[in-house]
Design an enzyme around this catalytic site. Structure first.
Site, PDB file in Angstrom:
ATOM      1  N   HIS A 214       2.385  17.037   8.054  1.00  0.00           N
ATOM      2  CA  HIS A 214       1.587  16.020   7.533  1.00  0.00           C
ATOM      3  C   HIS A 214       1.910  14.863   8.586  1.00  0.00           C
ATOM      4  O   HIS A 214       2.893  14.507   8.716  1.00  0.00           O
ATOM      5  CB  HIS A 214       1.857  15.660   6.144  1.00  0.00           C
ATOM      6  CG  HIS A 214       1.230  16.304   5.180  1.00  0.00           C
ATOM      7  ND1 HIS A 214       0.823  16.389   3.815  1.00  0.00           N
ATOM      8  CD2 HIS A 214       1.015  17.783   5.355  1.00  0.00           C
ATOM      9  CE1 HIS A 214       0.305  17.233   3.317  1.00  0.00           C
ATOM     10  NE2 HIS A 214       0.427  18.301   4.117  1.00  0.00           N
TER      11      HIS A 214
ATOM     12  N   TYR B 145      -0.906   8.814  -3.375  1.00  0.00           N
ATOM     13  CA  TYR B 145      -0.352   8.418  -4.408  1.00  0.00           C
ATOM     14  C   TYR B 145      -1.179   7.177  -4.999  1.00  0.00           C
ATOM     15  O   TYR B 145      -1.488   6.361  -3.939  1.00  0.00           O
ATOM     16  CB  TYR B 145       0.978   7.825  -3.837  1.00  0.00           C
ATOM     17  CG  TYR B 145       1.991   8.397  -3.312  1.00  0.00           C
ATOM     18  CD1 TYR B 145       2.164   9.137  -2.271  1.00  0.00           C
ATOM     19  CD2 TYR B 145       3.514   8.565  -4.260  1.00  0.00           C
ATOM     20  CE1 TYR B 145       3.140  10.099  -1.768  1.00  0.00           C
ATOM     21  CE2 TYR B 145       4.276   9.392  -3.750  1.00  0.00           C
ATOM     22  CZ  TYR B 145       4.475  10.033  -2.687  1.00  0.00           C
ATOM     23  OH  TYR B 145       5.437  10.919  -2.039  1.00  0.00           O
TER      24      TYR B 145
ATOM     25  N   PRO C  61      11.629  10.423  -8.198  1.00  0.00           N
ATOM     26  CA  PRO C  61      10.861  11.277  -7.239  1.00  0.00           C
ATOM     27  C   PRO C  61       9.788  10.656  -6.314  1.00  0.00           C
ATOM     28  O   PRO C  61       9.056  11.378  -5.382  1.00  0.00           O
ATOM     29  CB  PRO C  61      10.421  12.366  -7.994  1.00  0.00           C
ATOM     30  CG  PRO C  61       9.859  11.787  -9.550  1.00  0.00           C
ATOM     31  CD  PRO C  61      11.136  10.670  -9.855  1.00  0.00           C
TER      32      PRO C  61
ATOM     33  N   LYS D  70      12.545  11.875  -2.020  1.00  0.00           N
ATOM     34  CA  LYS D  70      13.820  11.997  -1.270  1.00  0.00           C
ATOM     35  C   LYS D  70      14.865  13.066  -1.830  1.00  0.00           C
ATOM     36  O   LYS D  70      15.854  13.017  -1.123  1.00  0.00           O
ATOM     37  CB  LYS D  70      14.553  10.605  -1.449  1.00  0.00           C
ATOM     38  CG  LYS D  70      13.739   9.684  -0.863  1.00  0.00           C
ATOM     39  CD  LYS D  70      13.777   9.786   0.943  1.00  0.00           C
ATOM     40  CE  LYS D  70      13.183   8.759   1.678  1.00  0.00           C
ATOM     41  NZ  LYS D  70      12.298   9.650   2.736  1.00  0.00           N
TER      42      LYS D  70
ATOM     43  N   TYR E 198       9.821   6.571   4.586  1.00  0.00           N
ATOM     44  CA  TYR E 198       9.267   7.799   4.039  1.00  0.00           C
ATOM     45  C   TYR E 198       9.491   9.041   4.805  1.00  0.00           C
ATOM     46  O   TYR E 198       9.777  10.257   4.227  1.00  0.00           O
ATOM     47  CB  TYR E 198       7.834   7.909   4.006  1.00  0.00           C
ATOM     48  CG  TYR E 198       6.945   8.738   3.040  1.00  0.00           C
ATOM     49  CD1 TYR E 198       7.013   8.441   1.596  1.00  0.00           C
ATOM     50  CD2 TYR E 198       6.296   9.867   3.405  1.00  0.00           C
ATOM     51  CE1 TYR E 198       6.528   9.511   0.666  1.00  0.00           C
ATOM     52  CE2 TYR E 198       5.711  10.624   2.717  1.00  0.00           C
ATOM     53  CZ  TYR E 198       5.872  10.529   1.376  1.00  0.00           C
ATOM     54  OH  TYR E 198       4.904  11.379   0.568  1.00  0.00           O
TER      55      TYR E 198
HETATM   56  C1  PHB Z   1       5.671  17.482  -4.740  1.00  0.00           C
HETATM   57  O1  PHB Z   1       5.054  18.103  -3.747  1.00  0.00           O
HETATM   58  O2  PHB Z   1       6.127  17.913  -5.551  1.00  0.00           O
HETATM   59  C2  PHB Z   1       6.030  15.743  -4.575  1.00  0.00           C
HETATM   60  C3  PHB Z   1       5.914  15.183  -3.359  1.00  0.00           C
HETATM   61  C4  PHB Z   1       5.929  13.832  -3.052  1.00  0.00           C
HETATM   62  C5  PHB Z   1       6.904  13.122  -4.066  1.00  0.00           C
HETATM   63  C6  PHB Z   1       7.183  13.973  -5.213  1.00  0.00           C
HETATM   64  C7  PHB Z   1       6.928  15.377  -5.438  1.00  0.00           C
HETATM   65  O3  PHB Z   1       7.112  11.933  -3.877  1.00  0.00           O
END
Ligand code: PHB
Ligand code: APR
Length: 394
Positions: free
Chosen positions: A74, A203, A294, A298, A386
């Site tokens: 990505h 997000y 989460p 990280k 990130y």
């Molecule tokens: C996930 O793909 O499970 C995932 C991705 C990004 C995050 C948290 C979980 O910030």
């Protein structure tokens, strides 16, 4: 039975398995103890975001074949506020760094398969019960397998045993302080049998609450919703989840595809850590020493960064006879832990619903998004955190 080795590792999650491979690469022997069965460890649904550092470590260990075939690279991530999506392009903002999406359980499977194929010592269903002699040069781990008592006599103990393990409580009493923040919301996560409706993660901060669209493969999507802490999964039938996700992720000209939900779970949101991760010959790594919410993806990456430092420090001890890096382990690892705590807390505050629209906090969030729309510097700061700051840069 008594087993003898150089490093006794408790826990076969990401921290324990990466440590074992990194040590093996340095010709250092270890034995891994894992309280759960192999099936249990490999079936736990966890996050799946691999930072550039993690990708590089897997490649360096020769363990990235399946990752490179099946994982998805990505180059950016989408952050959305009230339906307006902003894309943060990693590559151009970070000088070419990227992330990959590849489930944690696939990572664990790859590392475990390779370890066992090379006759590495790993005992499943073996629960460490006590660590003795950490102030001596020959500590001992006591463990129980099939009702029998056994020991691992070693020179170092690595407690990679997660939040509920025995590592943290075996540190010398009074040698650390603890920090703990509980958030007033949780995540409801689903794994669904439906092609992702997006190429890159979304997000979303929405007046109904946070939502995240993540991915696993061309056919499997991973999605999350902000819910109340006392949520009962029985109150969230699949239709309700999809309806809520489509409202919270909505933007003009886009729609969310739904499909069968194959896994459903709740994740509490909390920050937890101790400010000293070692005592004598006992070293903690990963969730045993720190939990981050989460939102920044990280958790696993931090565990792997810890053991990268730890393996190098143990390597310096055996190869160069110096314990300077071992003594500095906690200090060095904690710099990244604090960075991850700050970034995860920032992302959590930026994206979750705390108060109603119109509140002071809501206006702060809106102002941050407006700033993000025009500021390359603000976007670059989010991007570099990130994708993960380079190892040894902090
Ligand atoms: C996930 O793909 O499970 C995932 C991705 C990004 C995050 C948290 C979980 O910030
Ligand atoms: N004896 C043996 N094994 C133990 C013991 C014990 N007494 N206590 C715990 N374990 C095992 C657990 O069963 C688990 O498999 O230690 C392992 C710890 O693994 P994780 O919880 O995955 O922790 P860590 O390796 O630090 O990885 C952190 O993975 O779990 C996610 O969200 C977490 O992303 C984060 C990352």
């Amino acid at each position: 039975m008594v087993y003898r080795t150089q490093v006794g590792i408790i826990g076969a999650g990401p921290a324990g398995m990466f440590l074992a491979h990194l040590l093996k690469n340095l010709d250092i022997e270890c034995v891994i103890l894992e309280s759960k069965s192999r099936e249990y460890v490999e079936s736990r649904v966890r996050a799946g975001l691999l930072e550039q550092n993690t990708i590089d470590i897997m490649k360096g260990l020769g363990l990235a074949d399946r990752l490179l075939q099946e994982g998805q690279v990505h180059d950016g991530v989408n952050l959305s506020f009230e339906g307006e999506r902003l894309r943060i392009p990693f590559r151009e903002l970070t000088g070419g760094r990227q992330i990959m999406i590849y489930g944690q359980r696939e990572v664990i499977k790859d590392l475990t398969d390779d370890w066992l194929a090379r006759q590495g010592s790993l005992f499943f269903a073996s629960e460490a019960t006590r660590i003795e002699g950490i102030e001596t040069s020959h500590p001992t781990i006591h463990f129980i397998r099939e009702g029998e008592n056994h020991t691992v006599e070693c020179e170092f103990v690595a407690a990679c045993d997660g939040f509920h393990g025995i590592g943290r409580t075996s540190l010398q009493s009074g040698s650390y302080s603890r920090f703990s923040v509980e958030y007033p919301f949780s995540w409801l996560g689903i794994l669904a049998e439906v092609p992702p409706s997006t190429d890159e993660l979304i997000y979303s901060n929405h007046p109904r609450g946070f939502a995240l669209h993540s991915l696993r493969s061309e056919k499997i999507s991973r999605l999350y919703l902000q819910v109340e802490n006392d949520t009962n999964l029985a109150d969230w039938p699949d239709d309700r989840i999809w309806e809520e996700l489509s409202q919270r992720l909505a933007t003009d000209g886009w729609s969310l595809q739904s499909g069968p939900v194959i896994e459903k779970g709740l994740t509490p949101m909390r920050s937890h850590m101790i400010n000293h991760m070692q005592s004598g010959r006992l070293f903690l790594a990963g969730d045993a020493a720190h939990i981050v919410p989460p939102t920044g993806g990280k958790g696993m990456n931090l565990a792997i960064a810890d053991v990268w430092h730890l393996a190098n420090a143990v390597g310096a001890f055996y190869k160069k006879g110096t314990d300077i890096d071992l003594e500095r382990y906690s200090t060095v690892a904690l710099r990244r832990v604090w960075r991850a705590q700050e970034f995860s807390s920032f992302m959590t505050d930026l994206l979750h619903k705390r108060d109603d629209p119109g509140s002071f906090n809501y206006h702060l969030q809106r102002s941050r998004f407006r700033y993000l729309r025009i500021s390359r510097h603000y976007a670059a700061s989010i991007a570099e955190n990130y994708v993960g700051l380079p190892l040894d840069s902090l």
